[in-house]
Motif scaffolding. Structure first.
Motif, PDB file in Angstrom:
ATOM      1  N   GLY A 173      41.137  51.853  53.912  1.00 30.61           N
ATOM      2  CA  GLY A 173      41.330  51.207  55.001  1.00 30.61           C
ATOM      3  C   GLY A 173      40.654  51.712  56.490  1.00 30.61           C
ATOM      4  N   SER A 174      39.406  52.118  56.029  1.00 25.36           N
ATOM      5  CA  SER A 174      38.567  52.631  57.363  1.00 25.36           C
ATOM      6  C   SER A 174      38.208  51.586  58.159  1.00 25.36           C
ATOM      7  N   GLY A 175      38.109  51.799  59.352  1.00 20.27           N
ATOM      8  CA  GLY A 175      37.549  50.938  60.405  1.00 20.27           C
ATOM      9  C   GLY A 175      36.253  51.421  60.923  1.00 20.27           C
ATOM     10  N   LEU A 176      35.607  50.426  61.882  1.00 17.50           N
ATOM     11  CA  LEU A 176      34.145  50.746  62.392  1.00 17.50           C
ATOM     12  C   LEU A 176      34.143  52.140  63.012  1.00 17.50           C
ATOM     13  N   ALA A 177      35.352  52.691  63.526  1.00 21.43           N
ATOM     14  CA  ALA A 177      35.044  53.931  64.347  1.00 21.43           C
ATOM     15  C   ALA A 177      34.867  55.137  63.121  1.00 21.43           C
ATOM     16  N   ASP A 178      35.491  54.797  61.969  1.00 21.46           N
ATOM     17  CA  ASP A 178      35.257  55.732  60.851  1.00 21.46           C
ATOM     18  C   ASP A 178      33.783  55.794  60.101  1.00 21.46           C
ATOM     19  N   ILE A 179      33.338  54.721  60.259  1.00 24.42           N
ATOM     20  CA  ILE A 179      32.159  54.700  59.435  1.00 24.42           C
ATOM     21  C   ILE A 179      30.843  54.642  60.528  1.00 24.42           C
ATOM     22  N   LYS A 180      30.817  55.048  61.885  1.00 22.40           N
ATOM     23  CA  LYS A 180      29.860  54.906  62.823  1.00 22.40           C
ATOM     24  C   LYS A 180      28.700  55.806  62.352  1.00 22.40           C
ATOM     25  N   TYR A 181      28.933  56.828  61.720  1.00 23.41           N
ATOM     26  CA  TYR A 181      27.779  57.858  61.126  1.00 23.41           C
ATOM     27  C   TYR A 181      26.778  56.826  60.159  1.00 23.41           C
ATOM     28  N   GLN A 182      27.588  56.252  59.263  1.00 30.97           N
ATOM     29  CA  GLN A 182      26.786  55.411  58.339  1.00 30.97           C
ATOM     30  C   GLN A 182      26.177  54.220  58.788  1.00 30.97           C
ATOM     31  N   ILE A 183      26.853  53.676  59.760  1.00 29.63           N
ATOM     32  CA  ILE A 183      26.212  52.532  60.830  1.00 29.63           C
ATOM     33  C   ILE A 183      24.849  52.917  61.035  1.00 29.63           C
ATOM     34  N   PHE A 184      24.872  54.200  62.122  1.00 27.53           N
ATOM     35  CA  PHE A 184      23.499  54.786  62.650  1.00 27.53           C
ATOM     36  C   PHE A 184      22.689  54.777  61.672  1.00 27.53           C
ATOM     37  N   ALA A 185      22.959  55.481  60.601  1.00 31.21           N
ATOM     38  CA  ALA A 185      21.950  55.755  59.378  1.00 31.21           C
ATOM     39  C   ALA A 185      21.071  54.714  58.767  1.00 31.21           C
ATOM     40  N   VAL A 186      21.813  53.489  58.648  1.00 27.75           N
ATOM     41  CA  VAL A 186      21.208  52.315  57.847  1.00 27.75           C
ATOM     42  C   VAL A 186      20.630  51.587  59.133  1.00 27.75           C
ATOM     43  N   LEU A 187      21.126  51.555  60.233  1.00 31.70           N
ATOM     44  CA  LEU A 187      20.281  51.178  61.371  1.00 31.70           C
ATOM     45  C   LEU A 187      18.879  51.776  61.511  1.00 31.70           C
ATOM     46  N   GLY A 188      18.938  53.096  61.292  1.00 37.32           N
ATOM     47  CA  GLY A 188      17.591  53.669  61.610  1.00 37.32           C
ATOM     48  C   GLY A 188      16.799  53.334  60.542  1.00 37.32           C
ATOM     49  N   PHE A 189      17.495  53.228  59.025  1.00 37.77           N
ATOM     50  CA  PHE A 189      16.540  52.789  57.994  1.00 37.77           C
ATOM     51  C   PHE A 189      16.027  51.275  58.305  1.00 37.77           C
ATOM     52  N   ALA A 190      16.803  50.514  58.918  1.00 41.65           N
ATOM     53  CA  ALA A 190      16.449  49.194  59.278  1.00 41.65           C
ATOM     54  C   ALA A 190      15.291  49.179  60.011  1.00 41.65           C
ATOM     55  N   ILE A 191      15.324  49.853  61.210  1.00 43.01           N
ATOM     56  CA  ILE A 191      14.318  49.759  62.177  1.00 43.01           C
ATOM     57  C   ILE A 191      12.782  50.464  61.946  1.00 43.01           C
ATOM     58  N   PHE A 192      13.219  51.498  61.031  1.00 40.62           N
ATOM     59  CA  PHE A 192      11.984  52.170  60.251  1.00 40.62           C
ATOM     60  C   PHE A 192      11.280  51.092  59.344  1.00 40.62           C
ATOM     61  N   PHE A 193      11.994  50.726  58.343  1.00 37.33           N
ATOM     62  CA  PHE A 193      11.366  49.934  57.372  1.00 37.33           C
ATOM     63  C   PHE A 193      10.813  48.569  57.936  1.00 37.33           C
ATOM     64  N   ASN A 194      11.584  47.880  58.730  1.00 36.32           N
ATOM     65  CA  ASN A 194      11.041  46.539  59.361  1.00 36.32           C
ATOM     66  C   ASN A 194       9.894  46.917  60.298  1.00 36.32           C
ATOM     67  N   GLY A 195       9.988  47.869  61.175  1.00 32.88           N
ATOM     68  CA  GLY A 195       8.811  48.236  62.087  1.00 32.88           C
ATOM     69  C   GLY A 195       7.738  48.513  61.350  1.00 32.88           C
ATOM     70  N   TRP A 196       7.769  49.178  60.353  1.00 30.93           N
ATOM     71  CA  TRP A 196       6.828  49.384  59.317  1.00 30.93           C
ATOM     72  C   TRP A 196       5.820  48.131  58.728  1.00 30.93           C
ATOM     73  N   ALA A 197       6.942  47.208  58.365  1.00 24.26           N
ATOM     74  CA  ALA A 197       6.406  46.094  57.640  1.00 24.26           C
ATOM     75  C   ALA A 197       5.642  45.478  58.759  1.00 24.26           C
TER      76      ALA A 197
END
Length: 373
Positions: A340-364
């Motif tokens: 039953g985790s919320g957004l506050a509990d997964i903030k680390y994972q959100i920042f991690a995949v957001l970093g992946f998104a910026i990196f891959f799309n920027g490179w593309a």
């Protein structure tokens, strides 16, 4: 924005013009989600058991009956000697041998201890390990029953007993489907998103339409977004279908909010689709793009913690999983569904995949050479 609108219309028309894409996008994942969780079962059952009972006493018979009644074992061989029992393993008739020595009952009653021997076919190491663990737990439970029975007789000195109570948090019924279905859904969404995105620009190259786009006044960012957004929407649709199947077929209702899953999926799919688009900017044929995408996705899935806990991997592999976006989504899905985790509990994972998104799309975007075709 008007240019982006026309690009999106073109992409959606091109996608739905091909009926095979609809089958691959929606029908195939539905069938897979209905079948895979039933096959990917962590529990090992129907282990073929061979028994070599040299004692043939009431105690040994009761022990064998208790093992078979557990539901994990099937009695397939009852031999007089260990060599005959071993021959049954060699012929793949049995997986484990339980050898009960002579005077088992006498030693247990008089000496207060007895020795049993277990031999396992370890070609399948997982089955052998779990089977041995199962049978050891059953024997310990049987030993406890015998001791409890003896305490009732005054001729035996009372032995201290310890009762252990326990509770299984987050998955109290130990239902493996509650653990596996969210992870399998992530795997399917990942395969669809990355593979289709990887084929996108390459298909334009093979059809020759990329030349027409190159001579048009379209910015690289609009072109990439036009390729990204349609499959982002379709992947979210596949996720929705998967969550509906999970709810009505497997009875999985997240303890957390569905909004939490969709917020994370939004950033996650941007990362996965960006990876696919990046691969397509390097590939020259659809076959080349598909094979590279399949290779990378397979590694992501195998090292995501879906089948093997990340904590059980070697240290170097655990470091590599930090660079695996799939592992973050599987972790989040299980946290939201089971804890039953919320957004506050997964903030680390959100920042991690957001970093992946910026990196891959920027490179593309940087790698796409508009004038080169």
């Amino acid at each position: 924005m008007r240019v982006l609108k026309f690009l999106l219309q073109k992409e959606f028309l091109q996608i739905f013009r091909d009926p095979s894409i609809f089958r691959i996008l929606f029908i195939a994942p539905t069938i897979q989600l209905l079948i895979l969780p039933l096959a990917a079962d962590y529990q090992i059952k129907n282990i073929n058991l061979g028994v070599v009972d040299h004692d043939r006493s009431a105690y040994s018979t009761k022990l064998v009956n208790k093992i078979v009644a557990s539901g994990y074992f099937r009695l397939k061989d009852y031999s007089n000697t260990f060599q005959l029992g071993l021959h049954a393993i060699e012929q793949d008739k049995t997986d484990l041998i339980l050898e009960i020595p002579t005077h088992f009952e006498r030693d247990l009653v008089k000496e207060n201890e007895a020795t049993l021997f277990i031999a396992a076919n370890s070609i399948n190491g997982v089955k052998a390990g779990l089977g041995t663990a199962y049978i050891q737990n059953i024997i310990q439970d049987y030993n406890g029953e015998v001791r409890t029975q003896w305490i009732q007789f005054p001729r035996f000195e009372p032995l201290p007993t310890i009762d252990v109570t326990y509770s299984d948090w987050y998955n109290p019924n130990m239902n493996y489907q509650f653990f596996m279905v969210p992870g399998i859904l992530v795997m399917l969404v990942t395969i669809i998103g990355s593979n289709f995105a990887a084929l996108n620009i390459v298909k334009e190259k093979e059809l020759g339409t990329i030349e027409q786009i190159n001579v048009s006044p379209i910015k690289k960012i609009y072109f990439i977004l036009g390729k990204l957004i349609p499959f982002w929407v379709l992947a979210l649709s596949v996720l929705t279908i998967g969550l509906i199947i999970a709810r009505f077929v497997y009875g999985i209702i997240p303890l957390g909010h569905y909004l939490t899953i969709y917020v994370f999926a939004t950033f996650y799919l941007l990362a996965i689709l960006g990876l696919g688009l990046l691969l397509s900017t390097y590939a020259h044929t659809q076959q080349q793009s598909f094979l590279v995408s399949f290779f990378i996705t397979m590694i992501f899935n195998l090292m995501s913690g879906l089948y093997t806990p990340i904590e059980s991997m070697p240290e170097w592999a655990q470091i590599i999983t930090k660079l695996n976006p799939v592992s973050y989504f599987i972790e989040v899905m299980r946290m939201v569904v089971l804890k039953g985790s919320g957004l506050a509990d997964i903030k680390y994972q959100i920042f991690a995949v957001l970093g992946f998104a910026i990196f891959f799309n920027g490179w593309a975007i940087l790698n796409y050479k508009k004038r080169s075709g």
